[in-house]
Design an enzyme around this catalytic site. Structure first.
Site, PDB file in Angstrom:
ATOM      1  CG  ASP A 123       5.505  21.004   9.682  1.00  0.00           C
ATOM      2  OD1 ASP A 123       5.204  19.839   9.775  1.00  0.00           O
ATOM      3  OD2 ASP A 123       6.601  21.119  10.439  1.00  0.00           O
ATOM      4  CG  LEU A 124       9.048  18.450   8.258  1.00  0.00           C
ATOM      5  CD1 LEU A 124       9.479  17.131   8.628  1.00  0.00           C
ATOM      6  CD2 LEU A 124       9.873  19.843   8.946  1.00  0.00           C
ATOM      7  CE  LYS A 177      -1.673   1.659   4.202  1.00  0.00           C
ATOM      8  NZ  LYS A 177      -1.411   2.908   4.523  1.00  0.00           N
ATOM      9  CG  ASN A 178       2.116   2.630   3.645  1.00  0.00           C
ATOM     10  OD1 ASN A 178       1.028   2.933   3.424  1.00  0.00           O
ATOM     11  ND2 ASN A 178       2.747   2.462   4.608  1.00  0.00           N
ATOM     12  NE  ARG A 212      -2.132  10.945   7.818  1.00  0.00           N
ATOM     13  CZ  ARG A 212      -2.292  12.287   7.424  1.00  0.00           C
ATOM     14  NH1 ARG A 212      -3.143  12.909   7.918  1.00  0.00           N
ATOM     15  NH2 ARG A 212      -1.056  12.804   7.465  1.00  0.00           N
ATOM     16  NE  ARG A 221      -7.194   4.322   5.437  1.00  0.00           N
ATOM     17  CZ  ARG A 221      -6.077   5.051   6.320  1.00  0.00           C
ATOM     18  NH1 ARG A 221      -6.143   4.667   7.567  1.00  0.00           N
ATOM     19  NH2 ARG A 221      -5.130   5.325   5.693  1.00  0.00           N
ATOM     20  NE  ARG A 224       0.574  10.195  10.001  1.00  0.00           N
ATOM     21  CZ  ARG A 224      -0.139   9.385   9.393  1.00  0.00           C
ATOM     22  NH1 ARG A 224      -1.144   8.743   9.907  1.00  0.00           N
ATOM     23  NH2 ARG A 224       0.614   8.805   8.360  1.00  0.00           N
ATOM     24  N   PRO A 225       1.114  16.317  10.521  1.00  0.00           N
ATOM     25  CG  PRO A 225       2.945  17.659  11.749  1.00  0.00           C
ATOM     26  CD  PRO A 225       2.112  16.362  11.777  1.00  0.00           C
TER      27      PRO A 225
HETATM   28  C1  EPZ Z   1       4.224   6.971   6.300  1.00  0.00           C
HETATM   29  O1  EPZ Z   1       3.417   7.997   6.836  1.00  0.00           O
HETATM   30  C2  EPZ Z   1       3.320   5.586   5.992  1.00  0.00           C
HETATM   31  N1  EPZ Z   1       2.147   5.872   5.099  1.00  0.00           N
HETATM   32  C3  EPZ Z   1       2.961   5.387   7.353  1.00  0.00           C
HETATM   33  O2  EPZ Z   1       2.196   4.346   7.308  1.00  0.00           O
HETATM   34  C4  EPZ Z   1       4.242   5.257   8.524  1.00  0.00           C
HETATM   35  O3  EPZ Z   1       3.775   4.815   9.743  1.00  0.00           O
HETATM   36  C5  EPZ Z   1       5.098   6.337   8.331  1.00  0.00           C
HETATM   37  O4  EPZ Z   1       5.597   6.865   7.010  1.00  0.00           O
HETATM   38  C6  EPZ Z   1       6.272   6.294   9.092  1.00  0.00           C
HETATM   39  O5  EPZ Z   1       7.110   5.123   8.559  1.00  0.00           O
HETATM   40  C7  EPZ Z   1       2.498   5.936   3.852  1.00  0.00           C
HETATM   41  O6  EPZ Z   1       3.610   6.015   3.495  1.00  0.00           O
HETATM   42  C8  EPZ Z   1       1.344   6.442   3.220  1.00  0.00           C
HETATM   43  P1  EPZ Z   1       6.079  10.691   8.319  1.00  0.00           P
HETATM   44  P2  EPZ Z   1       3.888   9.541   6.704  1.00  0.00           P
HETATM   45  O7  EPZ Z   1       6.055  11.815   7.231  1.00  0.00           O
HETATM   46  O8  EPZ Z   1       4.704   9.793   5.728  1.00  0.00           O
HETATM   47  C9  EPZ Z   1       6.243  13.751  11.414  1.00  0.00           C
HETATM   48  C10 EPZ Z   1       0.462   2.884   7.839  1.00  0.00           C
HETATM   49  O9  EPZ Z   1       0.262   2.266   9.050  1.00  0.00           O
HETATM   50  N2  EPZ Z   1       6.192  15.006  10.235  1.00  0.00           N
HETATM   51  O10 EPZ Z   1       7.145   9.868   8.027  1.00  0.00           O
HETATM   52  O11 EPZ Z   1       2.682  10.530   6.980  1.00  0.00           O
HETATM   53  C11 EPZ Z   1       5.044  13.139  11.544  1.00  0.00           C
HETATM   54  O12 EPZ Z   1       4.244  13.894  12.425  1.00  0.00           O
HETATM   55  C12 EPZ Z   1       0.768   4.196   7.894  1.00  0.00           C
HETATM   56  O13 EPZ Z   1       0.641   2.337   6.464  1.00  0.00           O
HETATM   57  C13 EPZ Z   1       5.782  16.413  10.699  1.00  0.00           C
HETATM   58  O14 EPZ Z   1       6.159  16.659  11.915  1.00  0.00           O
HETATM   59  O15 EPZ Z   1       4.908   9.694   7.994  1.00  0.00           O
HETATM   60  C14 EPZ Z   1       5.445  11.944  12.376  1.00  0.00           C
HETATM   61  O16 EPZ Z   1       5.785  12.246  13.749  1.00  0.00           O
HETATM   62  C15 EPZ Z   1       0.494   5.027   9.137  1.00  0.00           C
HETATM   63  N3  EPZ Z   1       5.942  17.114   9.744  1.00  0.00           N
HETATM   64  C16 EPZ Z   1       6.981  11.791  11.673  1.00  0.00           C
HETATM   65  O17 EPZ Z   1       7.124  12.966  11.273  1.00  0.00           O
HETATM   66  C17 EPZ Z   1       5.813  16.895   8.389  1.00  0.00           C
HETATM   67  O18 EPZ Z   1       5.847  17.488   7.459  1.00  0.00           O
HETATM   68  C18 EPZ Z   1       6.805  10.768  10.601  1.00  0.00           C
HETATM   69  O19 EPZ Z   1       5.973  10.862   9.785  1.00  0.00           O
HETATM   70  C19 EPZ Z   1       5.817  15.241   8.242  1.00  0.00           C
HETATM   71  C20 EPZ Z   1       5.973  14.215   9.264  1.00  0.00           C
END
Ligand code: EPZ
Length: 420
Positions: A125-126, A22-23, A93, A398, A122-123
């Site tokens: 901002d980055l 999925k991811n 998301r 999902r 789940r912001p």
């Molecule tokens: C991806 O989500 C995956 N989803 C998630 O899988 C997975 O848990 C996550 O990566 C971590 O491995 C998809 O790939 C579609 P992140 P993502 O940006 O990209 C913070 C599942 O169960 N952050 O790596 O949204 C964020 O809040 C799902 O299949 C910011 O602060 O996760 C988190 O604490 C759940 N600002 C951390 O970074 C930003 O702009 C990592 O988030 C982006 C992220």
């Protein structure tokens, strides 16, 4: 609404085939926006988020046709609406993944700001900061991100202050058609990022360093259509392996790749599991039960946060006490209270769960709260003697294609009931 009903207490034994990830599939589908030609996607899992993404692309004007359940062709050349409206994407998301591709192709984009979810705020901002480094003007109005790049996007140096998987993917896609060189530092190293880079290269993109913390992209004027192949779903794979381990069974997952699961398999072995890997399969068994081990979730190649809930379920029936620390998301222990309802002995101390193994879990009615928490309840239900009823199973759908069918391949007594 639907429930999943499991008659547990039976060791699960058998073999299941992994679906496409999925991811990996979600960013791959978004990449179709960049292609100047039809793209055929292979091994796309049949999941709610995937349907939402393909419907969004069709709404934007792309031509989307399913060749079969897991293969589809998308041609975005006729697309003319660089938007992702709330009504269409509020349940997905990963809608942010179309922002970079839309902006670099159309010079503008309006994408609904993803809301939070059960596991955290789940912001994005980055993502937005990185696009501004590349010359975008970003505002947020009425819940939408409005991005403009009237002179196109230019390459730049981007340091992610926190590792972000979809942030890395979003900006990598934007950089493919940007003007000049882009360097992504402190980039995500997940296998799904590498799958996206491999696929973009196959269509003509110039990307190096994927799979390491520094990715370099040389912008090109266009990329072509072609064939794209999704990698195996490593999280689904480990979930079924965990189903075998928690029930004292013996499970093989085929059409998968052990190199994606080093951290999980190392912890399974540390816990006493027998692990056998081949070119395209992994087998796990726990004939003598499991011993408690500690886990600490980290970005890849560390222990995946998406396997934390499933591993916790395993530790609920392991011998000894396990410390499980969740470092990625601020609220990813929603499964704890539900597991406690099933007789687990878990105490929360901030971002750490202290799990004392018990001899047996007890079947009970429980509620799914998020995707991976739901999976942990299915595993606990398979281990607990008696009937476990899991409500709100739309969370499971999902991320797990045909979960009942695959669990039945392992001997599980599992049914889906439709409740009014
Ligand atoms: C991806 O989500 C995956 N989803 C998630 O899988 C997975 O848990 C996550 O990566 C971590 O491995 C998809 O790939 C579609 P992140 P993502 O940006 O990209 C913070 C599942 O169960 N952050 O790596 O949204 C964020 O809040 C799902 O299949 C910011 O602060 O996760 C988190 O604490 C759940 N600002 C951390 O970074 C930003 O702009 C990592 O988030 C982006 C992220």
């Amino acid at each position: 609404m639907e429930n999943i009903v499991i008659q547990g207490g039976v060791p699960l034994v058998g073999s299941v085939e992994s679906s496409g990830a999925k991811n990996a599939a979600l960013p791959l589908l978004a990449a179709a926006i960049l292609a100047d030609g039809a793209v055929t996607f292979h091994r796309i899992p049949h999941l709610n988020d995937i349907s939402t993404m393909t419907k969004l692309l069709a709404w934007q004007g792309a031509d989307v046709s399913y060749d079969d359940r897991n293969r589809l062709t998308i041609d975005t050349r006729a697309a003319n609406k660089p938007e992702a409206p709330y009504e269409l994407v509020k349940t997905m998301r990963a809608s942010s993944l179309v922002l970079g591709p839309l902006l670099v192709r159309f010079g503008e984009a309006r994408v609904s700001l993803p809301g939070g979810c059960a596991i955290g705020a789940r912001p994005i901002d980055l993502h937005l900061k990185a696009l501004e480094v590349m010359g975008a003007e970003i505002t947020v109005e009425h819940g939408d991100v409005i991005a403009k790049a009237t002179h196109g996007l230019k390459g730049g140096y981007i340091f992610f202050e926190q590792v972000t998987v979809t942030g890395t993917e979003n900006i990598m896609m934007a950089a493919v058609l940007a003007d000049g060189e882009t360097i992504l530092d402190n980039a995500a190293r997940e296998p799904e990022v590498v799958n996206l880079a491999d696929s973009l290269r196959a269509l003509g993109a110039k990307i190096e360093g994927d799979g390491t913390g520094t990715i370099t992209i040389q912008g090109v004027s266009s990329i072509s259509g072609g064939d794209i192949y999704t990698i195996a779903d490593r999280i689904e794979t480990a979930t079924y392996l965990a189903a075998g381990l928690i029930t004292g069974g013996d499970v093989t997952v085929t059409k998968t790749d052990a190199k994606y699961l080093d951290a999980f398999l190392a912890k399974a072995k540390e816990s006493g599991a027998e692990v056998e890997v081949g070119d395209d399969f992994i087998r796990c068994a726990a004939p003598h039960g499991l011993k408690a081990v500690n886990i600490h979730t980290m970005p890849h190649p560390g222990f995946p946060t998406d396997l934390q809930a499933q591993f916790m379920a395993m530790m609920c029936v392991a011998e000894g006490t396990s410390l499980i620390s969740e470092t990625i998301f601020e609220n990813r222990f929603m499964h704890v209270q539900e597991l406690i309802r099933m007789g687990a002995d878990i105490q929360l101390d901030g971002h750490t769960a202290v799990v004392k193994g018990v001899a047996k879990l007890s079947a009970a009615p429980v509620m799914a709260t998020d995707l991976r928490a739901s999976a942990s309840l299915v595993l606990a239900g398979a281990a607990a003697e008696g009937e476990t009823v899991i409500s709100r199973v739309y969370h499971i759908d999902r991320g797990y294609e045909r979960i009942e069918e695959k669990m039945r391949c392992l001997g599980a007594k599992i049914e889906r009931h439709y409740v009014s």
